[in-house]
Design a protein around this motif. Sequence first.
Motif, short mmCIF file in Angstrom:
data_model
loop_
_atom_site.label_atom_id
_atom_site.label_comp_id
_atom_site.label_asym_id
_atom_site.label_seq_id
_atom_site.Cartn_x
_atom_site.Cartn_y
_atom_site.Cartn_z
N THR A 11 -25.72 90.43 -4.00
CA THR A 11 -24.98 89.23 -4.84
C THR A 11 -25.17 89.38 -6.28
OG1 THR A 11 -25.47 87.80 -2.82
CG2 THR A 11 -24.90 86.66 -5.26
N GLY A 12 -26.28 89.73 -6.78
CA GLY A 12 -26.59 89.96 -8.38
C GLY A 12 -26.05 90.88 -8.85
N MET A 13 -25.81 92.05 -8.15
CA MET A 13 -24.77 93.21 -8.54
C MET A 13 -23.39 92.82 -8.76
SD MET A 13 -26.80 96.20 -6.36
CE MET A 13 -25.49 97.13 -6.37
N ASN A 14 -22.94 92.14 -7.58
CA ASN A 14 -21.43 91.79 -7.67
C ASN A 14 -21.16 90.76 -8.59
OD1 ASN A 14 -20.58 93.45 -5.52
ND2 ASN A 14 -21.24 92.01 -4.12
N GLU A 15 -22.13 89.90 -9.10
CA GLU A 15 -21.70 88.88 -10.29
C GLU A 15 -22.03 89.62 -11.48
OE1 GLU A 15 -25.03 85.88 -9.83
OE2 GLU A 15 -24.05 85.09 -8.01
N LEU A 16 -22.78 90.61 -11.64
CA LEU A 16 -22.81 91.20 -12.96
C LEU A 16 -21.65 92.15 -13.04
CD1 LEU A 16 -24.37 92.14 -15.44
CD2 LEU A 16 -25.43 94.27 -13.75
N LYS A 17 -21.14 92.68 -11.98
CA LYS A 17 -19.95 93.56 -11.78
C LYS A 17 -18.84 92.94 -12.22
CE LYS A 17 -17.07 96.43 -8.93
NZ LYS A 17 -17.20 96.98 -7.82
N ARG A 18 -18.67 91.51 -11.74
CA ARG A 18 -17.34 90.74 -12.15
C ARG A 18 -17.64 90.29 -13.82
NH1 ARG A 18 -18.38 88.46 -7.14
NH2 ARG A 18 -19.80 86.74 -8.10
N ALA A 19 -18.81 89.96 -14.10
CA ALA A 19 -18.92 89.65 -15.68
C ALA A 19 -18.68 90.87 -16.52
CB ALA A 19 -20.35 89.02 -15.96
N LEU A 20 -18.98 92.12 -16.21
CA LEU A 20 -18.70 93.00 -17.04
C LEU A 20 -17.25 93.72 -16.87
CD1 LEU A 20 -21.84 95.50 -16.34
CD2 LEU A 20 -21.24 94.03 -18.47
N MET A 21 -16.60 93.34 -15.72
CA MET A 21 -15.09 93.84 -15.73
C MET A 21 -14.54 92.79 -16.48
SD MET A 21 -14.88 95.22 -11.76
CE MET A 21 -13.35 95.62 -12.10
N ALA A 22 -14.84 91.45 -16.68
CA ALA A 22 -14.06 90.50 -17.37
C ALA A 22 -14.01 90.82 -18.78
CB ALA A 22 -14.65 89.19 -17.06
#
Length: 66
Positions: A11-22
């Motif tokens: 979950t943390g990895m996916n949240e970080l991924k979404r934030a970085l992709m944005a």
Amino acid sequence: MRAIELDEALTGMNELKRALMAKEKATDLFAQVRGNGLASTLGTIEQGFGGELSNPNIASRSAHLL
């Protein structure tokens, strides 16, 4: 110190991924899980002997994730 659960890490990895992709700082290739590697690493962090953790502090635990 509590154990890091696989679901929590994902979950943390996916949240970080979404934030970085944005911010256009990562691509879809970021945080791709390969096989059982992450679960194995998290299990290694929690190992110990004689009632003592092998990685008793956050610095030694985080080193396994790099």
